[in-house]
Structure formats: C-alpha cells, structure tokens
Motif scaffolding. Structure first.
Motif, PDB file in Angstrom:
ATOM      1  N   SER A  34       0.721  -1.264  -0.005  1.00 43.26           N
ATOM      2  CA  SER A  34      -0.075  -0.147  -0.149  1.00 43.26           C
ATOM      3  C   SER A  34       0.925   1.205  -0.084  1.00 43.26           C
ATOM      4  O   SER A  34       0.507   2.290  -0.385  1.00 43.26           O
ATOM      5  N   SER A  35       2.108   1.166   0.547  1.00 47.47           N
ATOM      6  CA  SER A  35       3.080   2.229   0.591  1.00 47.47           C
ATOM      7  C   SER A  35       2.734   3.451   1.037  1.00 47.47           C
ATOM      8  O   SER A  35       2.413   4.601   0.635  1.00 47.47           O
ATOM      9  N   ARG A  36       1.803   3.245   2.423  1.00 46.15           N
ATOM     10  CA  ARG A  36       1.517   4.324   3.092  1.00 46.15           C
ATOM     11  C   ARG A  36       1.278   4.235   4.621  1.00 46.15           C
ATOM     12  O   ARG A  36       1.193   3.104   4.894  1.00 46.15           O
ATOM     13  N   LEU A  37       1.554   5.128   5.390  1.00 43.37           N
ATOM     14  CA  LEU A  37       1.325   5.163   6.837  1.00 43.37           C
ATOM     15  C   LEU A  37      -0.072   5.656   7.280  1.00 43.37           C
ATOM     16  O   LEU A  37       0.174   6.933   7.145  1.00 43.37           O
ATOM     17  N   LEU A  38      -0.706   4.981   7.818  1.00 43.32           N
ATOM     18  CA  LEU A  38      -2.057   5.526   8.378  1.00 43.32           C
ATOM     19  C   LEU A  38      -1.779   6.113   9.649  1.00 43.32           C
ATOM     20  O   LEU A  38      -1.226   5.409  10.705  1.00 43.32           O
ATOM     21  N   GLU A  64      -4.722  17.197  -2.527  1.00 47.25           N
ATOM     22  CA  GLU A  64      -3.522  17.034  -2.789  1.00 47.25           C
ATOM     23  C   GLU A  64      -2.634  16.520  -1.377  1.00 47.25           C
ATOM     24  O   GLU A  64      -1.368  16.017  -1.306  1.00 47.25           O
ATOM     25  N   GLY A  65      -3.092  17.249  -0.236  1.00 47.53           N
ATOM     26  CA  GLY A  65      -2.379  16.979   0.979  1.00 47.53           C
ATOM     27  C   GLY A  65      -1.528  17.964   1.004  1.00 47.53           C
ATOM     28  O   GLY A  65      -1.561  18.997   0.234  1.00 47.53           O
ATOM     29  N   ILE A  66      -0.874  17.939   2.175  1.00 46.01           N
ATOM     30  CA  ILE A  66       0.338  18.831   2.389  1.00 46.01           C
ATOM     31  C   ILE A  66       1.590  18.018   2.543  1.00 46.01           C
ATOM     32  O   ILE A  66       1.900  17.003   2.888  1.00 46.01           O
ATOM     33  N   ARG A  67       2.763  18.846   2.171  1.00 43.40           N
ATOM     34  CA  ARG A  67       4.041  18.154   2.151  1.00 43.40           C
ATOM     35  C   ARG A  67       4.668  18.412   3.572  1.00 43.40           C
ATOM     36  O   ARG A  67       4.697  19.651   4.024  1.00 43.40           O
ATOM     37  N   VAL A  68       5.282  17.372   4.201  1.00 48.46           N
ATOM     38  CA  VAL A  68       5.971  17.367   5.241  1.00 48.46           C
ATOM     39  C   VAL A  68       7.162  16.759   5.274  1.00 48.46           C
ATOM     40  O   VAL A  68       7.238  15.526   4.525  1.00 48.46           O
ATOM     41  N   GLU A  78      16.768  12.557   6.374  1.00 48.16           N
ATOM     42  CA  GLU A  78      15.200  13.287   6.225  1.00 48.16           C
ATOM     43  C   GLU A  78      14.517  12.725   4.884  1.00 48.16           C
ATOM     44  O   GLU A  78      15.279  12.548   3.947  1.00 48.16           O
ATOM     45  N   HIS A  79      13.320  12.669   4.814  1.00 46.22           N
ATOM     46  CA  HIS A  79      12.496  12.194   3.931  1.00 46.22           C
ATOM     47  C   HIS A  79      11.210  13.224   3.448  1.00 46.22           C
ATOM     48  O   HIS A  79      10.756  13.753   4.757  1.00 46.22           O
ATOM     49  N   VAL A  80      10.783  13.437   2.423  1.00 42.96           N
ATOM     50  CA  VAL A  80       9.648  14.341   2.181  1.00 42.96           C
ATOM     51  C   VAL A  80       8.456  13.549   1.892  1.00 42.96           C
ATOM     52  O   VAL A  80       8.388  12.460   0.954  1.00 42.96           O
ATOM     53  N   PHE A  81       7.296  13.743   2.539  1.00 46.12           N
ATOM     54  CA  PHE A  81       6.126  12.764   2.320  1.00 46.12           C
ATOM     55  C   PHE A  81       5.010  14.043   2.055  1.00 46.12           C
ATOM     56  O   PHE A  81       5.024  15.177   2.332  1.00 46.12           O
ATOM     57  N   SER A  90      -9.156   9.560   8.447  1.00 47.09           N
ATOM     58  CA  SER A  90      -8.044   9.355   8.956  1.00 47.09           C
ATOM     59  C   SER A  90      -6.883  10.157   8.095  1.00 47.09           C
ATOM     60  O   SER A  90      -7.318  10.630   6.908  1.00 47.09           O
ATOM     61  N   PHE A  91      -5.634  10.009   8.595  1.00 48.29           N
ATOM     62  CA  PHE A  91      -4.659  10.716   7.701  1.00 48.29           C
ATOM     63  C   PHE A  91      -3.585   9.676   7.276  1.00 48.29           C
ATOM     64  O   PHE A  91      -3.414   8.467   7.977  1.00 48.29           O
ATOM     65  N   VAL A  92      -2.932   9.712   6.322  1.00 50.41           N
ATOM     66  CA  VAL A  92      -1.942   8.978   5.690  1.00 50.41           C
ATOM     67  C   VAL A  92      -0.724   9.760   5.260  1.00 50.41           C
ATOM     68  O   VAL A  92      -0.957  11.034   4.842  1.00 50.41           O
ATOM     69  N   LEU A  93       0.343   9.150   5.527  1.00 46.16           N
ATOM     70  CA  LEU A  93       1.766   9.795   4.919  1.00 46.16           C
ATOM     71  C   LEU A  93       2.086   8.904   3.833  1.00 46.16           C
ATOM     72  O   LEU A  93       2.128   7.723   3.615  1.00 46.16           O
TER      73      LEU A  93
END
Length: 134
Positions: A34-38, A64-68, A78-81, A90-93
């Motif tokens: 799924s390549s996402r963190l809930l 689109e969500g927000i970049r974090v 560091e990684h950008v998600f 719910s939210f996902v990275l």
C-alpha cells in the motif's frame, strides 16, 4: 547546588521522553504494498494540526494534501512525504513510505513506532520504539 542541576536534567529528560506523542503499532497495511502509513485523525488533530491552524476541521482539506518532512532520529535522515486526509477522516503519509521507511528500516507488522512534531524544525520526527519478535 548539584542536586538542583540533576533534578533539572532529569525533568528535561522526562519532558523529552513524553514528547513522543503519536505511538503506533504497525499493521499489515502499513508495511505491505500500500506504501502509506495510516495515522489516526485524533492523533493528527491533537499533535500536528495545532502547529498549522487554529481550526483543525479545516486542516488538509485540499485533495493533494500537504508536504511534510519526516526526520528519522535513529538514522539521522530526512524524507519528504505528503500528509493527506482520506474520506474516512484518517490521515496517511504517502510518497515512498515503503522504500524510505519500511524497506530501508526493515519495518514489520507489529513493530511499534513513534512520531512527534518538532516545533523548532517544523517537521515530523520518527523513531522505532520496539521491534516485534516473531
């Protein structure tokens, strides 16, 4: 005087330990293709949105969500998600969660991770709290 200094250092260490606010035991869907963190809505509203807005219900409404930036404190990388709100509230990275964390850190189902918002650096911080023993 030395006792006061020791107490201050201990209090600061306790504050830092307690600062890890979002704890999560990884589920299969967090580590599979799924390549996402809930991340739960209440956790995001309590521990992340206050740093972005005074109105949590308006947070992350764009599709689109927000970049974090997520800083891995264990490996100093560091990684950008993209932090995105789903229709379920719910939210996902998203964006390379699997390659940047699951594969690289060899995360497995039932591993426990922690996240916190670093106010000074304006980023999420990540750590592995406990590895599940098979």
């Amino acid at each position: 005087m030395e006792a006061e200094i020791i107490q201050q250092v201990q209090a600061q260490a306790e504050d830092l330990a307690d600062h890890w606010r979002i704890k999560k035991v990884l589920k299969q869907s967090d580590v599979d293709s799924s390549s996402r963190l809930l991340i739960g809505r209440q956790q995001v509203f309590t521990h992340i949105t206050p740093f972005f807005t005074n109105n949590p219900s308006e947070f992350c409404h764009n599709i689109e969500g927000i970049r974090v930036t997520v800083f891995d404190v264990d490996t100093l990388t560091e990684h950008v998600f993209t932090l995105k709100k789903w229709k379920t509230n719910s939210f996902v990275l998203l964006n390379n969660w699997k390659s940047n964390f699951v594969s690289r850190r060899r995360l497995k189902k039932n591993d426990e991770i922690e996240l916190r918002w670093d106010v000074n650096a304006s980023r999420l911080e990540f750590t592995v709290l406990e590895r599940h023993q098979n």
